[in-house]
Design a protein around this motif. Structure first.
Motif, PDB file in Angstrom:
ATOM      1  N   ARG A 255       7.243  -1.998   7.517  1.00 53.64           N
ATOM      2  CA  ARG A 255       6.677  -2.564   7.327  1.00 53.64           C
ATOM      3  C   ARG A 255       6.553  -3.768   8.672  1.00 53.64           C
ATOM      4  N   HIS A 256       5.129  -3.834   8.638  1.00 55.80           N
ATOM      5  CA  HIS A 256       4.680  -4.455  10.101  1.00 55.80           C
ATOM      6  C   HIS A 256       3.652  -6.395   9.988  1.00 55.80           C
ATOM      7  N   ALA A 257       4.287  -7.146  10.688  1.00 51.70           N
ATOM      8  CA  ALA A 257       2.453  -8.330  10.094  1.00 51.70           C
ATOM      9  C   ALA A 257       1.494  -8.149  10.690  1.00 51.70           C
ATOM     10  N   ASP A 258       1.311  -7.497  11.771  1.00 50.96           N
ATOM     11  CA  ASP A 258      -0.111  -6.644  12.121  1.00 50.96           C
ATOM     12  C   ASP A 258      -0.336  -5.580  11.415  1.00 50.96           C
ATOM     13  N   ALA A 259       0.220  -4.798  11.177  1.00 50.23           N
ATOM     14  CA  ALA A 259       0.116  -3.866  10.802  1.00 50.23           C
ATOM     15  C   ALA A 259      -1.300  -3.484   8.865  1.00 50.23           C
ATOM     16  N   VAL A 260      -1.459  -2.464   8.337  1.00 46.41           N
ATOM     17  CA  VAL A 260      -2.614  -3.123   6.963  1.00 46.41           C
ATOM     18  C   VAL A 260      -2.208  -1.645   5.915  1.00 46.41           C
TER      19      VAL A 260
ATOM     20  N   THR B 290      -0.009  -5.714   5.455  1.00 45.00           N
ATOM     21  CA  THR B 290       0.656  -5.750   6.409  1.00 45.00           C
ATOM     22  C   THR B 290       2.414  -6.749   5.403  1.00 45.00           C
ATOM     23  N   LEU B 291       2.928  -7.615   5.741  1.00 41.49           N
ATOM     24  CA  LEU B 291       4.322  -7.649   5.715  1.00 41.49           C
ATOM     25  C   LEU B 291       5.141  -7.135   3.689  1.00 41.49           C
ATOM     26  N   ASN B 292       3.689  -8.166   3.247  1.00 38.61           N
ATOM     27  CA  ASN B 292       3.244  -8.552   1.614  1.00 38.61           C
ATOM     28  C   ASN B 292       2.629  -7.660   0.371  1.00 38.61           C
ATOM     29  N   THR B 293       3.178  -6.941  -0.251  1.00 38.43           N
ATOM     30  CA  THR B 293       2.330  -6.373  -0.542  1.00 38.43           C
ATOM     31  C   THR B 293       2.599  -6.391  -2.379  1.00 38.43           C
ATOM     32  N   ASP B 294       2.055  -5.957  -3.352  1.00 38.35           N
ATOM     33  CA  ASP B 294       2.580  -5.898  -5.006  1.00 38.35           C
ATOM     34  C   ASP B 294       3.447  -4.607  -5.063  1.00 38.35           C
TER      35      ASP B 294
ATOM     36  N   ILE C 261      -9.599   0.436   1.127  1.00 40.67           N
ATOM     37  CA  ILE C 261      -8.682   0.352   1.967  1.00 40.67           C
ATOM     38  C   ILE C 261      -7.166  -1.060   1.724  1.00 40.67           C
ATOM     39  N   PRO C 262      -5.741  -0.866   2.299  1.00 41.85           N
ATOM     40  CA  PRO C 262      -5.114  -1.921   1.821  1.00 41.85           C
ATOM     41  C   PRO C 262      -5.247  -2.747   2.866  1.00 41.85           C
ATOM     42  N   VAL C 263      -6.368  -3.178   3.188  1.00 40.02           N
ATOM     43  CA  VAL C 263      -6.544  -4.702   3.331  1.00 40.02           C
ATOM     44  C   VAL C 263      -6.531  -5.594   2.497  1.00 40.02           C
ATOM     45  N   TYR C 264      -5.548  -6.304   2.076  1.00 44.29           N
ATOM     46  CA  TYR C 264      -4.690  -6.908   0.983  1.00 44.29           C
ATOM     47  C   TYR C 264      -4.063  -7.800   1.523  1.00 44.29           C
ATOM     48  N   TRP C 265      -4.548  -9.282   0.619  1.00 46.41           N
ATOM     49  CA  TRP C 265      -4.142 -10.637   0.754  1.00 46.41           C
ATOM     50  C   TRP C 265      -3.515 -11.251   2.422  1.00 46.41           C
ATOM     51  N   THR C 266      -2.550 -10.816   2.839  1.00 48.14           N
ATOM     52  CA  THR C 266      -2.550 -11.907   3.921  1.00 48.14           C
ATOM     53  C   THR C 266      -2.192 -11.057   5.220  1.00 48.14           C
ATOM     54  N   ILE C 267      -3.640 -10.106   5.978  1.00 47.59           N
ATOM     55  CA  ILE C 267      -3.752  -9.113   7.497  1.00 47.59           C
ATOM     56  C   ILE C 267      -4.070 -10.473   8.187  1.00 47.59           C
TER      57      ILE C 267
ATOM     58  N   ARG D 284       9.053  -6.841  -6.212  1.00 44.59           N
ATOM     59  CA  ARG D 284       8.591  -7.774  -5.994  1.00 44.59           C
ATOM     60  C   ARG D 284       9.064  -8.584  -7.362  1.00 44.59           C
ATOM     61  N   ARG D 285       9.244  -8.184  -8.586  1.00 46.69           N
ATOM     62  CA  ARG D 285       9.628  -7.706 -10.184  1.00 46.69           C
ATOM     63  C   ARG D 285      10.974  -8.157 -10.664  1.00 46.69           C
ATOM     64  N   HIS D 286      11.661  -8.522 -10.285  1.00 48.84           N
ATOM     65  CA  HIS D 286      13.165  -8.579 -10.589  1.00 48.84           C
ATOM     66  C   HIS D 286      13.483  -8.896 -11.995  1.00 48.84           C
ATOM     67  N   LEU D 287      12.839  -8.948 -13.040  1.00 50.85           N
ATOM     68  CA  LEU D 287      13.382  -9.325 -14.611  1.00 50.85           C
ATOM     69  C   LEU D 287      14.107  -8.929 -15.382  1.00 50.85           C
ATOM     70  N   PRO D 288      16.009  -8.855 -15.024  1.00 52.75           N
ATOM     71  CA  PRO D 288      16.605  -7.791 -16.152  1.00 52.75           C
ATOM     72  C   PRO D 288      15.851  -6.958 -17.681  1.00 52.75           C
ATOM     73  N   GLY D 289      16.195  -6.324 -17.693  1.00 50.75           N
ATOM     74  CA  GLY D 289      15.673  -6.104 -18.667  1.00 50.75           C
ATOM     75  C   GLY D 289      13.789  -5.992 -19.460  1.00 50.75           C
TER      76      GLY D 289
END
Ligand code: GCB
Length: 670
Positions: free
Chosen positions: A238-243, A245-249, A441-447, A626-631
């Motif tokens: 993943r890259h900060a400048d990509a589409v 970007t680094l952060n998705t769900d 298209i994946p123009v998502y959150w903080t492009i 991003r979803r870590h809650l066990p069980g």
């Protein structure tokens, strides 16, 4: 290699690109009629278009000239080639792989790329070298390496790669398909996530970035009769400048995730076409056919046998030919009657067939009209993930069909294919099954809004999505972005993207999943106000009142202020529930909590002026890092109305009941 040296980017490419831009006024004009625009609006649209076209040509030229700058080595733009119904030789199946986290097969120990060397060292993995003598030092061997299935993500094929983000080399060997004199061969990839460096017999064909759109290379004259080596360096970092970007769900599935095939065509062949209903009133159908390799004057025959349509067209010097006819007896495509007609195009030695539906989509004030009649979108959002049976990214039509069947299970007539273009099977199945489609298209959150390369990347993905699916009646909405924070740079980026989308296809509605805020003087009034909305046909937004935003009781208190004379669509709402986890309505992550949230939300949405539909988040539980809650979560977003294995949660029945009633009302009103 610069974009100019891409084999398929030739003078013809320049011409056809400009053709696409200059062709559009005719469509714009016709659609102005469908969209109920006034004549002065039409003129304005035309002026804006002409300016846009000039600007687009300038931009394109600039882009071609500027490929050495930030987009070095990267082909973002590939003019579409329609391949779905063509005979092909599949390169799917087992591919040899080398997992290469340090990219040892790409860089030498001075960190210089091997593919920039005049004669690449045998240490470059794309040379697919073999030890020549017992003393020969060679530290890789594809023949002895592990394998993976293509199409498929690597994460779910071997535990070792579950969390892997980096480079994997793929290698396939194959014999050349037989060709007749003068025939041309293309190598086609449905999608590779995220960056693909493609080499044939040790020579670089090109680079493609963007994980969800098709690309191809012409390889005429580059194949050996036997034992060709096709090597693809696949990199999903993943890259900060990509589409995106680094952060998705969603899970960053890596690999050659869609089909790979070889297509052989005559010297002059049918590269692309567009067909659409351009006037609902008299059932005018218009479009164009584009030949590649044409000189001008070639005859093209176009037939829709069931409608008794037969036309002979003549290609101009760019290989383009336009057509228009009236199909008085055509049945219009709709979810209730997803009628598809067989289309046959013949040109010289080439034959091409497809199936197409004819329908119109328009807005009138706050109304959404399909074939001129109000329609309510009984939707759901869908990720392209089939994680039942351990799988991940959808890899065949059967898995795509399963997802769409699940949507039909609660009487949906609409799917929001989130958050990137889904595979072609999905859209084709929607066409057949009568499911309207929102494609995005994946123009998502903080492009990175102010980076020109990021913009070009987004625009290339938008272009490839539209070019691939422009003939699917099911697709009614192109969506530009999801939950992007308002700023001048973002507004400029997305407005530019909107202009581009309209220049490519003005026959569909434009949207984006926007956000809401609250009035400063009254926290119970939710407001949707976004400068982007002016450029869109629908006011769509995501809202999570009762989940990320307060407790479910809050839903009952909220009223809405949406001051646009446009239809309103709620592109997301929802909350997590683990299937089988039961409790009272106040206990989070239970089916009962989610059920209550659905009951309250649907009631609230019904009170919104201009409410024309919704696509709750989401059809099935899906993997998310991003979803870590066990069980409960265990790395799944649990907002599905189905679990990832298809168990229905209580919210499923709320939605079904709601949609059954809407379907009945719609039938009565029409
Ligand atoms: C959103 C996003 C979607 C997330 C969802 C969630 O607003 O558009 O991609 O998965 O919320 O579950 O948080």
């Amino acid at each position: 290699m610069s974009m100019l040296s891409q084999p398929h980017i030739s003078n013809a490419h320049f011409k056809t690109r400009i053709f696409l831009l200059t062709l559009t006024p005719a469509y714009t004009d016709k659609h102005a009629h469908i969209n109920h625009k006034t004549i002065s609006q039409q003129r304005k649209t035309m002026k804006v278009f002409l300016l846009g076209a000039l600007w687009g040509c300038a931009l394109f030229t600039q882009f071609i000239c500027a490929t050495e700058a930030p987009l070095q080595n990267t082909s973002l733009q590939a003019l579409s080639i329609q391949t779905y119904s063509r005979d092909s030789v599949s390169l799917n199946g087992e591919w040899k792989i080398i997992v290469d986290p340090y990219e040892n097969g790409y860089y030498n120990y001075r960190y210089e790329p091997f593919d920039q060397q005049a004669t690449p060292s045998q240490n470059a993995y794309f040379t697919d070298s073999k030890q020549k003598s017992p003393g020969d030092l060679l530290e890789y061997d594809f023949d002895k390496s592990a394998s993976l299935q293509v199409p498929g993500d690597w994460n779910t094929q071997t535990d070792k790669l579950y969390y892997y983000e980096g480079t994997v080399w793929y290698r396939k060997t194959f014999d050349a398909p037989p060709t007749k004199n003068g025939e041309r061969t293309f190598l086609y990839f449905g999608a590779v996530n995220y960056r693909a460096d493609v080499y044939l017999n040790g020579k670089k064909l090109g680079v493609h970035v963007g994980g969800f759109t098709p690309f191809h290379y012409e390889i005429t004259g580059k194949l050996k009769d036997k034992n060709n080596s096709l090597v693809v360096k696949v990199d999903n970092k993943r890259h900060a400048d990509a589409v995106p970007t680094l952060n998705t769900d969603w899970w960053n599935y890596g690999g050659i995730t869609r089909e790979v095939k070889l297509i052989t065509v005559p010297q002059t062949f049918i590269r692309d076409y567009k067909i659409e209903l351009t006037s609902l009133a008299d059932k005018t159908v218009s479009g164009r056919v584009l030949l590649d390799g044409a000189k001008g004057g070639e005859k093209i025959s176009l037939k829709l046998p069931e409608l008794n349509i037969q036309q002979t067209l003549t290609a101009n010097s760019s290989g383009a030919a336009h057509f228009s006819f009236i199909a008085t007896n055509a049945q219009l495509w709709s979810p209730e009657n997803p009628k598809l007609y067989s289309l046959q195009i013949n040109a010289g030695k080439d034959k091409f067939t497809d199936t197409v539906g004819l329908r119109s989509i328009s807005t009138q004030g706050k109304q959404l009209l399909l074939n001129g009649k109000p329609i309510f979108l009984r939707g759901v959002s869908v990720h392209e993930e089939y994680s039942a049976k351990g799988g991940g990214r959808v890899k065949n039509a059967a898995e795509a069909k399963q997802l769409l069947d699940w949507a039909k299970g609660f009487n949906a007539n609409f799917v929001r294919l989130a958050h990137y273009p889904h595979n072609e099977d999905m859209v084709r199945l929607a066409d057949q099954m009568g499911l309207l489609v929102w494609s995005e298209i994946p123009v998502y959150w903080t492009i990175n809004w102010s980076n020109e390369a990021t913009y070009q990347n987004a625009e290339a993905q938008l272009t490839a999505m539209i070019e691939r699916d422009k003939n699917r009646a099911a697709v009614i909405i192109w969506s530009l972005a999801n939950e992007t924070p308002v700023s001048d740079a973002r507004n400029k980026f997305l407005t530019r993207l909107a202009t581009k989308a309209r220049s490519l296809d003005n026959s569909r509605l434009l949207s984006a999943a926007m956000e809401k805020h609250y009035r400063t003087d009254n926290a119970n009034v939710a407001v949707v106000q976004d400068p982007l909305a002016e450029h869109l046909d629908l006011v769509s937004f995501n809202q999570y009142i009762g989940w990320y935003d307060g407790a479910p009781e809050k839903i009952d208190r909220i009223t809405w202020e949406i001051n646009y004379n446009k239809p309103v669509f709620i592109s997301e709402f929802g909350g997590d529930a683990r299937a089988g986890n039961h409790g009272d309505i106040d206990t989070i992550f239970t089916e009962e909590f989610q059920e209550n949230l659905y009951i309250k939300t649907l009631k609230m949405l019904d009170g919104i002026d201009g409410f024309v539909g919704t696509s709750p988040w989401i059809l099935t539980d899906f993997r998310s890092p991003r979803r870590h809650l066990p069980g409960i979560q265990d790395e799944f977003n649990r907002k599905g109305v189905y679990s990832n294995t298809g168990e229905k949660k209580k919210a499923f029945f709320v939605l079904k009941n709601y949609y059954d009633n809407k379907a009945e009302q719609n039938a009565t009103n029409n």
